[in-house]
Motif scaffolding. Structure first.
Motif, PDB file in Angstrom:
ATOM      1  N   ILE A 111      -5.008  18.170 -20.475  1.00 23.92           N
ATOM      2  CA  ILE A 111      -6.281  18.870 -20.262  1.00 23.92           C
ATOM      3  C   ILE A 111      -7.381  18.389 -21.209  1.00 23.92           C
ATOM      4  N   GLY A 112      -7.073  17.396 -22.042  1.00 25.08           N
ATOM      5  CA  GLY A 112      -8.054  16.913 -23.011  1.00 25.08           C
ATOM      6  C   GLY A 112      -8.882  15.758 -22.476  1.00 25.08           C
ATOM      7  N   LYS A 113      -9.518  15.047 -23.390  1.00 27.49           N
ATOM      8  CA  LYS A 113     -10.351  13.896 -23.047  1.00 27.49           C
ATOM      9  C   LYS A 113      -9.473  12.772 -22.503  1.00 27.49           C
ATOM     10  N   LYS A 114     -10.027  12.041 -21.533  1.00 28.70           N
ATOM     11  CA  LYS A 114      -9.160  11.144 -20.771  1.00 28.70           C
ATOM     12  C   LYS A 114      -9.904   9.901 -20.305  1.00 28.70           C
ATOM     13  N   ILE A 115      -9.211   8.773 -20.364  1.00 28.01           N
ATOM     14  CA  ILE A 115      -9.700   7.511 -19.802  1.00 28.01           C
ATOM     15  C   ILE A 115      -8.589   6.937 -18.934  1.00 28.01           C
ATOM     16  N   VAL A 116      -8.914   6.610 -17.700  1.00 31.76           N
ATOM     17  CA  VAL A 116      -7.953   5.973 -16.790  1.00 31.76           C
ATOM     18  C   VAL A 116      -8.542   4.628 -16.392  1.00 31.76           C
TER      19      VAL A 116
ATOM     20  N   PHE B 183       0.824  -1.212   0.000  1.00 28.89           N
ATOM     21  CA  PHE B 183       0.000   0.000   0.000  1.00 28.89           C
ATOM     22  C   PHE B 183       0.860   1.264   0.000  1.00 28.89           C
ATOM     23  N   LYS B 184       1.970   1.233   0.715  1.00 32.96           N
ATOM     24  CA  LYS B 184       2.867   2.394   0.726  1.00 32.96           C
ATOM     25  C   LYS B 184       3.431   2.653  -0.670  1.00 32.96           C
ATOM     26  N   LYS B 185       3.792   1.598  -1.375  1.00 31.28           N
ATOM     27  CA  LYS B 185       4.281   1.755  -2.741  1.00 31.28           C
ATOM     28  C   LYS B 185       3.194   2.339  -3.643  1.00 31.28           C
ATOM     29  N   GLN B 186       1.958   1.912  -3.404  1.00 31.45           N
ATOM     30  CA  GLN B 186       0.848   2.424  -4.215  1.00 31.45           C
ATOM     31  C   GLN B 186       0.682   3.937  -4.067  1.00 31.45           C
ATOM     32  N   VAL B 187       1.026   4.479  -2.911  1.00 35.84           N
ATOM     33  CA  VAL B 187       0.925   5.923  -2.697  1.00 35.84           C
ATOM     34  C   VAL B 187       1.838   6.661  -3.663  1.00 35.84           C
ATOM     35  N   ASP B 188       3.109   6.244  -3.723  1.00 38.51           N
ATOM     36  CA  ASP B 188       4.066   6.897  -4.628  1.00 38.51           C
ATOM     37  C   ASP B 188       3.644   6.725  -6.089  1.00 38.51           C
ATOM     38  N   GLN B 189       3.162   5.540  -6.427  1.00 41.45           N
ATOM     39  CA  GLN B 189       2.735   5.282  -7.802  1.00 41.45           C
ATOM     40  C   GLN B 189       1.519   6.127  -8.164  1.00 41.45           C
ATOM     41  N   THR B 190       0.576   6.239  -7.238  1.00 40.50           N
ATOM     42  CA  THR B 190      -0.619   7.045  -7.484  1.00 40.50           C
ATOM     43  C   THR B 190      -0.263   8.521  -7.652  1.00 40.50           C
ATOM     44  N   ASN B 191       0.630   9.019  -6.817  1.00 43.05           N
ATOM     45  CA  ASN B 191       1.060  10.410  -6.944  1.00 43.05           C
ATOM     46  C   ASN B 191       1.731  10.662  -8.288  1.00 43.05           C
ATOM     47  N   ARG B 192       2.496   9.695  -8.740  1.00 42.47           N
ATOM     48  CA  ARG B 192       3.174   9.838 -10.035  1.00 42.47           C
ATOM     49  C   ARG B 192       2.152   9.885 -11.187  1.00 42.47           C
ATOM     50  N   ILE B 193       1.148   9.026 -11.120  1.00 39.45           N
ATOM     51  CA  ILE B 193       0.093   9.028 -12.145  1.00 39.45           C
ATOM     52  C   ILE B 193      -0.654  10.353 -12.128  1.00 39.45           C
ATOM     53  N   SER B 194      -1.025  10.814 -10.939  1.00 38.77           N
ATOM     54  CA  SER B 194      -1.803  12.056 -10.814  1.00 38.77           C
ATOM     55  C   SER B 194      -1.027  13.247 -11.366  1.00 38.77           C
ATOM     56  N   GLN B 195       0.247  13.317 -11.052  1.00 43.13           N
ATOM     57  CA  GLN B 195       1.073  14.417 -11.552  1.00 43.13           C
ATOM     58  C   GLN B 195       1.173  14.371 -13.074  1.00 43.13           C
ATOM     59  N   HIS B 196       1.284  13.171 -13.613  1.00 42.36           N
ATOM     60  CA  HIS B 196       1.414  13.024 -15.061  1.00 42.36           C
ATOM     61  C   HIS B 196       0.115  13.410 -15.771  1.00 42.36           C
ATOM     62  N   GLU B 197      -1.001  12.922 -15.265  1.00 42.54           N
ATOM     63  CA  GLU B 197      -2.276  13.160 -15.955  1.00 42.54           C
ATOM     64  C   GLU B 197      -2.784  14.587 -15.762  1.00 42.54           C
ATOM     65  N   ASP B 198      -2.349  15.264 -14.706  1.00 46.35           N
ATOM     66  CA  ASP B 198      -2.790  16.641 -14.475  1.00 46.35           C
ATOM     67  C   ASP B 198      -2.323  17.581 -15.592  1.00 46.35           C
ATOM     68  N   VAL B 199      -1.252  17.203 -16.269  1.00 42.33           N
ATOM     69  CA  VAL B 199      -0.722  18.035 -17.350  1.00 42.33           C
ATOM     70  C   VAL B 199      -1.626  17.967 -18.582  1.00 42.33           C
TER      71      VAL B 199
ATOM     72  N   ASP C 293     -10.809  -3.449 -10.257  1.00 38.38           N
ATOM     73  CA  ASP C 293     -10.550  -3.064 -11.649  1.00 38.38           C
ATOM     74  C   ASP C 293     -11.544  -1.963 -12.017  1.00 38.38           C
ATOM     75  N   PHE C 294     -11.038  -0.913 -12.658  1.00 35.46           N
ATOM     76  CA  PHE C 294     -11.864   0.275 -12.867  1.00 35.46           C
ATOM     77  C   PHE C 294     -11.679   0.850 -14.268  1.00 35.46           C
ATOM     78  N   ILE C 295     -12.733   1.537 -14.731  1.00 36.02           N
ATOM     79  CA  ILE C 295     -12.645   2.391 -15.911  1.00 36.02           C
ATOM     80  C   ILE C 295     -13.193   3.750 -15.497  1.00 36.02           C
ATOM     81  N   LEU C 296     -12.324   4.758 -15.520  1.00 37.81           N
ATOM     82  CA  LEU C 296     -12.687   6.120 -15.145  1.00 37.81           C
ATOM     83  C   LEU C 296     -12.548   7.026 -16.359  1.00 37.81           C
ATOM     84  N   THR C 297     -13.383   8.052 -16.426  1.00 39.17           N
ATOM     85  CA  THR C 297     -13.277   9.018 -17.519  1.00 39.17           C
ATOM     86  C   THR C 297     -13.372  10.430 -16.945  1.00 39.17           C
ATOM     87  N   ASP C 298     -13.010  11.419 -17.764  1.00 40.65           N
ATOM     88  CA  ASP C 298     -13.212  12.795 -17.316  1.00 40.65           C
ATOM     89  C   ASP C 298     -14.709  13.077 -17.230  1.00 40.65           C
TER      90      ASP C 298
END
Length: 337
Positions: free
Chosen positions: A255-260, A237-253, A304-309
């Motif tokens: 601004i278009g249509k998005k699927i995660v 779970f601790k590793k997931q925190v760093d990985q999640t932060n990395r994903i969030s920082q990357h996707e925040d850049v 398992d998830f499918i998220l969109t903007d």
């Protein structure tokens, strides 16, 4: 009468414990696993707490007893502030311009023969091709010589040139950009592609967060003792925190249509899910029905998830839970902007 009274008192005591535990679980998405690791482990059991409270609710209703108010109160609070475990009504609207998006942890296409059926690999290819997704994100991908997914564009990222294990995204639409986040000190990863549909560019992330290595078919989930199991889970779970932060920082850049989409190795009651689902729609919540169980386990774990903007419209969601092709069930949604 006294015996019935004692039984009811004992049951209400147990009911009070699980109701309190469920009530406390509502704060889990707000606490980072690095702050209190034990809470992150607790999040795995929230679906079980919901089910037990529902059973108590049914029992006290049957008895027409005032004790019904406890679980009812806690469950009603959850309706307003927590992610739903059960969806009672789905949605199915089919439009010609829908994009069919699938996510599937394929367990290396049965490379290590966890399933004794020698045709499992080919069955997975046949299943995917029959469903005909426009975009599919594959976790625990294995670059097999028999690979047969009938989509023209793809981005495959394995751990190394010699290691055939990794992630893949296949697409009906041209891929005009792709990349990998390259998680450090992990066998897991996240990749992304930009696909071009008509004049629209859509970014698709394929997420595979740190595995917890839970084996439901082995005693103590495959660990020698509970203390070692707890340590393994908290480290994951601790590793997931760093990985999640990395994903969030990357996707925040972007601004278009998005699927995660992908295998988060965590539930919808976790800090990880809350971060990745921020400002997004969850396809299951928008259009799913039932429990949404995506992991082959005794009680419903949706990992398992499918998220969109938020601008996307989700028209349909399905979990393919009848096939024994992997330890995960594949999920698919129809969406459009």
């Amino acid at each position: 009468m006294k015996r019935n009274s004692l039984v009811n008192k004992l049951l209400f005591f147990i009911n009070s414990l699980v109701a309190t535990a469920l009530l406390l679980s509502y704060i889990l998405p707000f606490i980072s696993p690095k702050t209190i690791p034990a809470f992150a482990v607790f999040s795995l059991f929230v679906p079980l707490l919901v089910i037990i409270n529902l059973l108590f609710l049914g029992y006290w209703l049957f008895k027409l007893h005032k004790n019904v108010l406890l679980s009812l109160f806690v469950l009603v609070i959850g309706v307003f502030i927590s992610t739903p475990l059960i969806k009672f009504s789905g949605k199915e609207v089919i439009l010609n311009d829908d994009i069919k998006v699938m996510s599937f942890n394929v367990r290396m296409f049965n490379h290590y023969k966890w399933n004794e059926d020698a045709t499992t690999e080919q069955q997975i290819y046949t299943f995917i091709n029959n469903q005909s997704p426009d975009i599919i994100a594959l976790q625990e991908f294995y670059h097999s010589k028999s690979l047969d997914i009938k989509l023209p564009y793809k981005y495959i990222k394995t751990k190394s040139k010699t290691n055939k294990f990794g992630l893949a995204i296949y697409s009906k639409y041209p891929i005009i950009n792709s990349g990998s986040l390259d998680f450090e000190h992990s066998a897991n990863n996240t990749i992304f592609v930009d696909v071009l549909k008509n004049k629209d560019t859509i970014r698709v992330y394929n997420v595979h967060l740190e595995s917890l290595k839970i084996n439901p078919n082995k005693e103590n989930f495959g660990e020698k003792d509970s203390e070692r199991l707890f340590k393994r889970l908290t480290n994951g779970f601790k590793k997931q925190v760093d990985q999640t932060n990395r994903i969030s920082q990357h996707e925040d850049v972007w601004i278009g249509k998005k699927i995660v989409c992908g295998d988060f190795n965590n539930t919808a009651y976790s800090w990880v899910y809350k971060q990745l689902a921020k400002n997004k729609k969850d396809a299951f919540i928008e259009a799913g029905i039932g429990l949404g169980k995506s992991f082959r386990y005794t009680y419903p774990m949706r990992i398992d998830f499918i998220l969109t903007d938020e601008n996307a419209t989700i028209n349909h969601f399905k979990t393919f839970n009848k096939l024994n092709l992997s330890d995960h069930y594949s999920i698919m949604t129809r969406l459009h902007w």
